[in-house]
Motif scaffolding. Structure first.
Motif, mmCIF file in Angstrom:
data_model
loop_
_atom_site.group_PDB
_atom_site.id
_atom_site.type_symbol
_atom_site.label_atom_id
_atom_site.label_comp_id
_atom_site.label_asym_id
_atom_site.label_seq_id
_atom_site.Cartn_x
_atom_site.Cartn_y
_atom_site.Cartn_z
ATOM 1 N N GLY A 130 47.173 23.576 35.062
ATOM 2 C CA GLY A 130 47.721 22.828 36.196
ATOM 3 C C GLY A 130 46.664 21.946 36.839
ATOM 4 N N ASP A 178 48.628 24.643 41.637
ATOM 5 C CA ASP A 178 49.026 25.952 41.118
ATOM 6 C C ASP A 178 49.459 26.917 42.225
ATOM 7 O OD1 ASP A 178 48.715 25.582 38.337
ATOM 8 O OD2 ASP A 178 46.546 25.641 38.567
ATOM 9 N N ARG A 235 54.773 22.841 40.973
ATOM 10 C CA ARG A 235 55.051 21.446 40.598
ATOM 11 C C ARG A 235 56.249 20.884 41.361
ATOM 12 N NH1 ARG A 235 51.081 24.201 38.087
ATOM 13 N NH2 ARG A 235 50.813 23.747 35.880
#
Length: 431
Positions: free
Chosen positions: A153, A330, A334
């Protein structure tokens, strides 16, 4: 990032080398903004010297639009070819070969004034677009495949950091006190050679993607060696097991083409998600800020010198907020960051529109112009929080090794097509 477990010196070196391709993309996206009026004067002068006639404002605006948007045409072709290049040459070798295109494109742009030819400038922009299109497909793919699972990420966001640093460098170099002048703009555009040369020097010392070596090429010893270099430990059994499990699970999809991906019902939902994410990034209008913010602020009644420094502020905000998003990606997730970013952009695009309308382009009402600059900066803040980085990384995360190159090609093609539409249509819409 440096405190996160798994970030070794070789992994850091490989990340930096790969991200130079995204820096190239950012630089060439932002470099055309500040010297707009100077390059338009060059286009008009070349036309007058050839024909003896004055170039009409409509035709000058059209040639300028083509100069800006041809970059995205090259990007579409490069993005579409990315999956094929990644599978045929490999991720690392594909990135290396891509720099040859950048060297030619940078040389053409840098020599266009000497050649007294705006066609040479347009050809250079097309080639550098092709280079950047390939980079936007290959760099995120390489980063996703060399990173340990816990870092994917953050490293996906690092690709966007490369873009924002490139934008900021372009804006700094494009200032009137640096290279944004009638004599300096060819050097400004020709500096696209620098990231290509640097990547050519650094990337040969980086390992190839272990996933590519093991899953695509079935070269277990080479994949193991690459992993040992990246992880700085001989204990890479966990990574090997993860890749082998992925290979077994996706064996039927080992050589999925773009046509097969488009026909696959099982992969339709992740493909739609990937495509819509790319559209949400580009059709948000962010490239209007990157390509035309100087002209935009001038139209809101701000003096041109102030407008150019305000554009520099946009680049600085992008870098700072992208660093913030590295820490958040993270933790917040997202989806949350992407929706928060789009929501903020929605609000401040309305504010920007209102302030530009209220100013009426009158320099005497510049306090309203400054409110438009503030709206643009906040618009950029929310873009950097999520929509700036997440679409580039989400496609690589949504797909396994087999369909990933084809999915990246389609997603990047869509991104560049929307980029081209915004770059081409915005000047016509403004006039």
């Amino acid at each position: 990032i440096l405190r996160l477990k798994g970030l070794t010196s070789m992994l850091t070196f490989s990340i930096f080398s790969a991200v130079l391709g995204m820096l190239q993309f950012g630089y060439n996206t932002g470099v055309i903004n500040a010297p707009q009026s100077t390059i338009e004067d060059f286009i008009a002068k070349v036309h007058h010297d050839r024909t003896g006639q004055t170039l009409s404002p409509t035709l000058k605006s059209f040639i300028w639009s083509v100069t800006v948007s041809i970059f995205a045409v090259g990007g579409m072709v490069g993005g579409f070819s990315g999956g094929y290049v990644a599978n045929y040459f490999g991720r690392k070798r594909g990135l290396l070969l891509n720099n040859g295109i950048a060297l030619l494109g940078g040389a053409l742009m840098g020599l266009s004034k000497l050649a007294t030819s705006y066609e040479t400038l347009i050809a250079g922009r097309l080639l550098i677009g092709l280079n950047c299109g390939l980079a936007t497909a290959l760099s995120p793919m390489y980063l996703a495949e060399i990173a340990p699972k816990r870092l994917r990420g953050a490293l996906g966001t690092v690709a966007q950091l490369g873009v924002t640093v490139g934008l900021l460098l372009a804006q700094i170099m494009g200032l009137p006190s640096v290279l944004g002048t009638a004599s300096g703009w060819p050097t400004l555009l020709g500096l696209a050679l620098a990231p290509a040369v640097l990547q050519l020097l650094l990337l040969p010392f980086c390992p190839e993607s272990p996933r590519y070596l093991l899953i695509t090429k079935a070269r277990l010893p080479e994949a193991t060696k690459a992993l040992i270099r990246l992880r700085a430990t001989p204990n890479v059994e966990e990574d090997i097991e993860e890749m082998e499990a992925e290979e077994r699970a996706q064996q039927a999809e080992a050589s999925i083409s773009m046509c097969e991906l488009l026909r696959s019902k099982a992969l339709r939902t992740p493909l739609i998600i990937g495509v819509v994410m790319q559209l949400s990034q580009q059709l948000s209008g962010i490239n209007v800020i990157f390509y035309y913010s100087t002209a935009l602020f001038t139209s809101a009644g701000v003096e041109e010198a102030v407008a150019k420094y305000s554009t520099l502020g946009v680049g600085l905000v992008m870098v700072v907020m992208t660093l913030v998003s590295v820490a958040l990606i993270d933790r917040a997730g997202r989806r949350t960051l992407h929706l928060t970013g789009l929501g903020g952009m929605f609000i401040f695009s309305i504010a920007l529109t209102v302030f530009i309308l209220l100013s009426g382009g009158e320099t005497g009402r510049s306090w309203i112009g400054y409110l438009s600059i503030g709206s643009a900066l906040l618009f950029t803040v929310f873009f950097a929080i999520g929509p700036g980085s997440i679409p580039w990384m989400i496609t690589a995360e949504l797909f396994s090794q087999g369909p990933r190159p084809a999915a990246m090609s389609i997603a990047v093609l869509v991104n560049w097509a929307a980029n081209m539409a915004v770059g081409l249509l915005f000047p016509l819409m403004t006039s």
